[in-house]
Motif scaffolding. Structure first.
Motif, PDB file in Angstrom:
ATOM      1  N   LYS A 160      30.306 -13.361 -24.833  1.00  0.00           N
ATOM      2  CA  LYS A 160      31.611 -13.754 -24.293  1.00  0.00           C
ATOM      3  C   LYS A 160      32.515 -14.294 -25.392  1.00  0.00           C
ATOM      4  CE  LYS A 160      33.942 -16.576 -20.891  1.00  0.00           C
ATOM      5  NZ  LYS A 160      33.831 -17.565 -19.841  1.00  0.00           N
ATOM      6  N   ASP A 161      31.992 -15.218 -26.196  1.00  0.00           N
ATOM      7  CA  ASP A 161      32.812 -15.851 -27.228  1.00  0.00           C
ATOM      8  C   ASP A 161      33.201 -14.896 -28.347  1.00  0.00           C
ATOM      9  OD1 ASP A 161      32.567 -18.175 -25.750  1.00  0.00           O
ATOM     10  OD2 ASP A 161      31.134 -19.129 -27.124  1.00  0.00           O
ATOM     11  N   ALA A 162      32.258 -14.097 -28.811  1.00  0.00           N
ATOM     12  CA  ALA A 162      32.507 -13.228 -29.972  1.00  0.00           C
ATOM     13  C   ALA A 162      33.221 -11.926 -29.602  1.00  0.00           C
ATOM     14  CB  ALA A 162      31.186 -12.905 -30.679  1.00  0.00           C
ATOM     15  N   TYR A 163      33.009 -11.450 -28.379  1.00  0.00           N
ATOM     16  CA  TYR A 163      33.546 -10.139 -27.996  1.00  0.00           C
ATOM     17  C   TYR A 163      34.402 -10.159 -26.731  1.00  0.00           C
ATOM     18  CZ  TYR A 163      30.196  -8.279 -31.352  1.00  0.00           C
ATOM     19  OH  TYR A 163      29.492  -8.001 -32.499  1.00  0.00           O
ATOM     20  N   GLY A 164      34.456 -11.288 -26.041  1.00  0.00           N
ATOM     21  CA  GLY A 164      35.165 -11.326 -24.764  1.00  0.00           C
ATOM     22  C   GLY A 164      34.459 -10.500 -23.703  1.00  0.00           C
ATOM     23  N   ALA A 165      33.168 -10.273 -23.889  1.00  0.00           N
ATOM     24  CA  ALA A 165      32.393  -9.394 -22.999  1.00  0.00           C
ATOM     25  C   ALA A 165      31.736 -10.200 -21.891  1.00  0.00           C
ATOM     26  CB  ALA A 165      31.329  -8.647 -23.800  1.00  0.00           C
ATOM     27  N   GLU A 166      32.133  -9.913 -20.668  1.00  0.00           N
ATOM     28  CA  GLU A 166      31.507 -10.503 -19.487  1.00  0.00           C
ATOM     29  C   GLU A 166      30.480  -9.506 -18.955  1.00  0.00           C
ATOM     30  OE1 GLU A 166      31.877 -13.451 -18.195  1.00  0.00           O
ATOM     31  OE2 GLU A 166      33.689 -14.174 -19.179  1.00  0.00           O
ATOM     32  N   PRO A 167      29.370  -9.993 -18.418  1.00  0.00           N
ATOM     33  CA  PRO A 167      28.368  -9.061 -17.891  1.00  0.00           C
ATOM     34  C   PRO A 167      28.861  -8.351 -16.636  1.00  0.00           C
ATOM     35  CG  PRO A 167      27.756 -11.311 -17.388  1.00  0.00           C
ATOM     36  CD  PRO A 167      28.966 -11.378 -18.256  1.00  0.00           C
ATOM     37  N   ARG A 168      28.556  -7.077 -16.556  1.00  0.00           N
ATOM     38  CA  ARG A 168      28.840  -6.291 -15.352  1.00  0.00           C
ATOM     39  C   ARG A 168      27.510  -5.799 -14.816  1.00  0.00           C
ATOM     40  NH1 ARG A 168      31.639  -1.529 -16.982  1.00  0.00           N
ATOM     41  NH2 ARG A 168      29.807  -0.325 -16.496  1.00  0.00           N
ATOM     42  N   THR A 169      27.179  -6.201 -13.595  1.00  0.00           N
ATOM     43  CA  THR A 169      25.899  -5.779 -13.017  1.00  0.00           C
ATOM     44  C   THR A 169      26.019  -4.342 -12.532  1.00  0.00           C
ATOM     45  OG1 THR A 169      26.504  -6.762 -10.893  1.00  0.00           O
ATOM     46  CG2 THR A 169      25.119  -8.080 -12.327  1.00  0.00           C
TER      47      THR A 169
ATOM     48  N   ASN B 155      20.729  -4.226 -13.838  1.00  0.00           N
ATOM     49  CA  ASN B 155      20.802  -4.595 -15.243  1.00  0.00           C
ATOM     50  C   ASN B 155      22.221  -5.065 -15.508  1.00  0.00           C
ATOM     51  OD1 ASN B 155      22.439  -2.247 -15.979  1.00  0.00           O
ATOM     52  ND2 ASN B 155      20.562  -1.066 -15.762  1.00  0.00           N
ATOM     53  N   LEU B 156      22.454  -5.530 -16.706  1.00  0.00           N
ATOM     54  CA  LEU B 156      23.770  -6.052 -17.074  1.00  0.00           C
ATOM     55  C   LEU B 156      24.323  -5.258 -18.246  1.00  0.00           C
ATOM     56  CD1 LEU B 156      22.556  -9.675 -16.858  1.00  0.00           C
ATOM     57  CD2 LEU B 156      24.354  -8.733 -15.430  1.00  0.00           C
ATOM     58  N   LYS B 157      25.555  -4.807 -18.106  1.00  0.00           N
ATOM     59  CA  LYS B 157      26.229  -4.065 -19.170  1.00  0.00           C
ATOM     60  C   LYS B 157      27.294  -4.978 -19.768  1.00  0.00           C
ATOM     61  CE  LYS B 157      24.974   0.321 -17.683  1.00  0.00           C
ATOM     62  NZ  LYS B 157      23.977   0.971 -18.400  1.00  0.00           N
ATOM     63  N   PHE B 158      27.346  -4.988 -21.088  1.00  0.00           N
ATOM     64  CA  PHE B 158      28.361  -5.737 -21.818  1.00  0.00           C
ATOM     65  C   PHE B 158      29.189  -4.759 -22.627  1.00  0.00           C
ATOM     66  CE2 PHE B 158      25.103  -8.849 -20.971  1.00  0.00           C
ATOM     67  CZ  PHE B 158      25.801 -10.025 -20.746  1.00  0.00           C
ATOM     68  N   LYS B 159      30.514  -4.864 -22.508  1.00  0.00           N
ATOM     69  CA  LYS B 159      31.419  -3.978 -23.236  1.00  0.00           C
ATOM     70  C   LYS B 159      32.519  -4.789 -23.899  1.00  0.00           C
ATOM     71  CE  LYS B 159      30.932   0.157 -20.423  1.00  0.00           C
ATOM     72  NZ  LYS B 159      31.667   1.239 -19.765  1.00  0.00           N
ATOM     73  N   LYS B 160      32.995  -4.266 -25.008  1.00  0.00           N
ATOM     74  CA  LYS B 160      34.205  -4.780 -25.646  1.00  0.00           C
ATOM     75  C   LYS B 160      35.239  -3.687 -25.441  1.00  0.00           C
ATOM     76  CE  LYS B 160      36.328  -6.364 -29.881  1.00  0.00           C
ATOM     77  NZ  LYS B 160      36.172  -6.588 -31.311  1.00  0.00           N
ATOM     78  N   GLY B 161      36.152  -3.910 -24.517  1.00  0.00           N
ATOM     79  CA  GLY B 161      37.084  -2.858 -24.129  1.00  0.00           C
ATOM     80  C   GLY B 161      36.284  -1.737 -23.476  1.00  0.00           C
ATOM     81  N   SER B 162      36.438  -0.526 -23.995  1.00  0.00           N
ATOM     82  CA  SER B 162      35.677   0.603 -23.444  1.00  0.00           C
ATOM     83  C   SER B 162      34.384   0.857 -24.215  1.00  0.00           C
ATOM     84  CB  SER B 162      36.543   1.866 -23.459  1.00  0.00           C
ATOM     85  OG  SER B 162      36.877   2.205 -24.789  1.00  0.00           O
ATOM     86  N   LYS B 163      34.163   0.108 -25.293  1.00  0.00           N
ATOM     87  CA  LYS B 163      32.986   0.320 -26.132  1.00  0.00           C
ATOM     88  C   LYS B 163      31.787  -0.468 -25.608  1.00  0.00           C
ATOM     89  CE  LYS B 163      31.606   0.902 -30.776  1.00  0.00           C
ATOM     90  NZ  LYS B 163      32.111   2.030 -31.465  1.00  0.00           N
TER      91      LYS B 163
END
Length: 147
Positions: free
Chosen positions: A39-48, A60-68
């Protein structure tokens, strides 16, 4: 103490777990730190997301930075596994990063087959040192906003 139900039995497709339930199920003190870092380094919130994979169905949990895509996290009682993909174009840089990683991560990398899609590393989060390895591998996927 965890009961004998599998992840898929506890949380069937029609019942996504809450973050509190995920944390309790994982029961790994490094898991909140990994989530906070993403969250802090990439702004990535988990998406179940629910996976119907025959080997290990469940949430499972997916973490993305934008679309990546950064990582997919799989939880088991007491275990957190981060799947991090190393693209073929990033393999030369990965070899340099691995020099600072634990023996576990170096061995995992070298024992994971490379394909035209890259290497899909299933990294078990078992120590603070491996958490640092995961951070280094994530930086190959996308540069963190904060270091």
């Amino acid at each position: 103490m965890q009961d004998a139900k599998t992840w898929a039995q506890r949380f069937p497709m029609d019942r996504p777990p809450s973050m509190e339930e995920l944390d309790r199920y994982a029961d790994n003190p490094l898991w909140p730190e990994l989530r906070r870092y993403l969250k802090d380094a990439y702004g990535a919130e988990p998406r179940t997301e629910y996976s119907r994979c025959g080997l290990e169905p469940g949430w499972n949990l997916k973490f993305k930075k934008g679309s990546k895509s950064l990582a997919t996290v799989y939880l088991r009682p007491g275990y957190v596994t981060a799947m991090i993909s190393i693209a073929p174009k990033d393999e030369p840089e990965a070899e340099g990063v691995l020099l600072t990683c634990t023996e576990y991560t170096r061995t995992l990398y070298h024992n994971t087959a490379s394909s035209k899609m890259g290497r899909w590393l299933m990294v078990d989060l078992t120590s603070p040192e491996i958490l640092e390895d995961i951070k280094s591998l994530l930086a190959l996927r996308a540069k963190p906003a904060k270091q």
